[in-house]
Write an enzyme that holds these catalytic residues in place. Sequence first.
Site, PDB file in Angstrom:
ATOM      1  N   GLU A 124      18.064  -7.043   8.911  1.00  0.00           N
ATOM      2  CA  GLU A 124      17.560  -6.955   7.537  1.00  0.00           C
ATOM      3  C   GLU A 124      16.350  -7.863   7.357  1.00  0.00           C
ATOM      4  OE1 GLU A 124      20.629  -7.420   8.592  1.00  0.00           O
ATOM      5  OE2 GLU A 124      22.141  -6.695   7.174  1.00  0.00           O
ATOM      6  N   CYS A 169      21.263 -12.890   4.402  1.00  0.00           N
ATOM      7  CA  CYS A 169      20.484 -11.654   4.205  1.00  0.00           C
ATOM      8  C   CYS A 169      20.656 -11.114   2.791  1.00  0.00           C
ATOM      9  CB  CYS A 169      20.868 -10.601   5.240  1.00  0.00           C
ATOM     10  SG  CYS A 169      20.107 -10.942   6.838  1.00  0.00           S
ATOM     11  N   ASN A 197      18.043  -6.841  14.874  1.00  0.00           N
ATOM     12  CA  ASN A 197      18.382  -8.241  15.110  1.00  0.00           C
ATOM     13  C   ASN A 197      17.740  -8.706  16.415  1.00  0.00           C
ATOM     14  OD1 ASN A 197      20.327  -6.472  16.290  1.00  0.00           O
ATOM     15  ND2 ASN A 197      21.821  -8.117  16.467  1.00  0.00           N
ATOM     16  N   CYS A 202      24.973 -10.298   6.024  1.00  0.00           N
ATOM     17  CA  CYS A 202      25.495 -11.665   5.937  1.00  0.00           C
ATOM     18  C   CYS A 202      25.007 -12.306   4.630  1.00  0.00           C
ATOM     19  CB  CYS A 202      25.041 -12.483   7.143  1.00  0.00           C
ATOM     20  SG  CYS A 202      23.302 -12.967   7.104  1.00  0.00           S
ATOM     21  N   CYS A 228      18.443 -11.579  11.765  1.00  0.00           N
ATOM     22  CA  CYS A 228      19.155 -10.340  11.480  1.00  0.00           C
ATOM     23  C   CYS A 228      18.185  -9.170  11.315  1.00  0.00           C
ATOM     24  CB  CYS A 228      19.973 -10.486  10.202  1.00  0.00           C
ATOM     25  SG  CYS A 228      21.414 -11.549  10.351  1.00  0.00           S
TER      26      CYS A 228
END
Length: 147
Positions: free
Chosen positions: A68, A102, A55, A99, A66
Site C-alpha cells: 500500500e 498503512c 511489498n 496494517c 508494504c
Amino acid sequence: MSNHAPSDTLAEPAVFDSLISAARTVRENAYAPYSNFKVGAALRGKSGAVYLGVNVENVAYPEGTCAEAGALAAMVAAGETEFVAAVVIADCPTPVTPCGGCRQKLVEFGKPDAQVLMTTLEGQQMQMTVGDLLPGKFEKSHMDRSK
Ligand code: THU
C-alpha cells in the site's frame, strides 16, 4: 468508464475488476524473501489513473515497506494526492487487511468514503471504506492548540 476517466464517485464493479487484475499481476514482482508473503496493491487516483505497489522487504526487517505504501508513493510521485478506490491482494486464507501504519497512510490520501477492496488470490473479498478502516484517526486538528 475507461481506466483514465476522472471520477469523483465511488468505484464501480468494473473499476474494481481492472484494479484487481493490475494488483494481481504486480504482486508477482513483490520482493518478499523473508516472509514469502507477496502483496500487491493498486490504487485508482481521482484522475482515473492507476498506481501500483508491492511489498519490498529488507534484511533489516523494519526497513521493509508494504504494498500500500508503495502504491501511495507512486501516486504522489505522479502528482496525485487522492485515491478513490484501492485493491490489496495476497495469497492468504482470508482477505489481507492493511496494517495499522498503512491505514494511517491510506487516510492521508483517501476521503472517508474511498473504497478499499481486499482479496485473496482465490477471490474471497472484503470491502471497507477508508473511514471504517481507521476509526479515531489521528488528524491535523489534533495539533491545533488554539481550540
Ligand atoms: N504486507 C503488506 O505489504 N501489506 C499488508 O496489507 C499486510 C502486510 C507485507 C509486509 C511484509 O512484507 C509482509 O506483508 C508480511 O508482513
